[in-house]
Design a protein around this motif. Structure first.
Motif, PDB file in Angstrom:
ATOM      1  N   LYS A  48     -40.440 -25.296   9.690  1.00  0.00           N
ATOM      2  CA  LYS A  48     -41.573 -25.037   9.845  1.00  0.00           C
ATOM      3  C   LYS A  48     -41.975 -23.465   9.406  1.00  0.00           C
ATOM      4  O   LYS A  48     -43.021 -22.941   9.833  1.00  0.00           O
ATOM      5  CB  LYS A  48     -42.197 -25.103  11.352  1.00  0.00           C
ATOM      6  N   ASP A  49     -40.968 -22.813   8.800  1.00  0.00           N
ATOM      7  CA  ASP A  49     -41.339 -21.475   8.307  1.00  0.00           C
ATOM      8  C   ASP A  49     -41.805 -21.595   7.234  1.00  0.00           C
ATOM      9  O   ASP A  49     -41.417 -21.259   6.143  1.00  0.00           O
ATOM     10  CB  ASP A  49     -39.975 -20.843   8.409  1.00  0.00           C
ATOM     11  N   PHE A  50     -43.222 -21.494   7.135  1.00  0.00           N
ATOM     12  CA  PHE A  50     -44.146 -21.619   6.014  1.00  0.00           C
ATOM     13  C   PHE A  50     -44.056 -20.313   5.014  1.00  0.00           C
ATOM     14  O   PHE A  50     -44.202 -20.447   3.908  1.00  0.00           O
ATOM     15  CB  PHE A  50     -45.307 -22.227   6.242  1.00  0.00           C
ATOM     16  N   ASN A  51     -43.895 -19.155   5.903  1.00  0.00           N
ATOM     17  CA  ASN A  51     -43.918 -17.982   5.074  1.00  0.00           C
ATOM     18  C   ASN A  51     -42.701 -17.997   4.041  1.00  0.00           C
ATOM     19  O   ASN A  51     -42.622 -17.511   2.922  1.00  0.00           O
ATOM     20  CB  ASN A  51     -43.814 -16.806   5.794  1.00  0.00           C
ATOM     21  N   GLU A  53     -41.038 -20.418   3.071  1.00  0.00           N
ATOM     22  CA  GLU A  53     -41.261 -21.506   1.879  1.00  0.00           C
ATOM     23  C   GLU A  53     -42.044 -20.714   0.637  1.00  0.00           C
ATOM     24  O   GLU A  53     -41.460 -21.104  -0.513  1.00  0.00           O
ATOM     25  CB  GLU A  53     -41.949 -22.678   2.631  1.00  0.00           C
ATOM     26  N   ARG A  54     -43.052 -20.157   1.049  1.00  0.00           N
ATOM     27  CA  ARG A  54     -43.830 -19.473   0.133  1.00  0.00           C
ATOM     28  C   ARG A  54     -43.006 -18.686  -0.840  1.00  0.00           C
ATOM     29  O   ARG A  54     -43.103 -18.603  -1.785  1.00  0.00           O
ATOM     30  CB  ARG A  54     -45.015 -18.972   0.718  1.00  0.00           C
TER      31      ARG A  54
END
Length: 89
Positions: A48-51, A53-54
């Motif tokens: 859930k580490d979306f930063n 991932e970006r």
């Protein structure tokens, strides 16, 4: 930290010709590949580490741009770096 001065110098020495040649396309592609593999392992543990991932998607795009540039300028260098790093395509 996973990417210190010595690790960067080794990457550039192996792929860029010398430890100080940080501007070569091959060296930058190798550095991006190292960072991409590290971020991929991080995302396997932290889904859930979306930063992150970006940031990973951004790095993949930068590497793709450099590969396209290298392919356009010198196809032999492109083929060599793709084979050496084990990249697809």
């Amino acid at each position: 930290m996973y990417l210190n001065k010595e690790v960067k110098e080794d990457i550039f020495k192996k792929h860029g010709g010398s430890g100080k040649n940080t501007g070569s396309a091959e060296g930058q592609i190798a550095l991006f590949t190292f960072r991409i593999s590290h971020l991929t392992e991080h995302l396997k543990r932290n889904r859930k580490d979306f930063n992150t991932e970006r940031a990973l998607v951004s790095l993949v795009g930068k590497r793709r741009s450099l590969l396209d540039y290298l392919k356009k300028k010198d196809i032999e260098r492109y083929r060599a770096i793709v084979k050496e790093l084990g990249l697809r395509k």
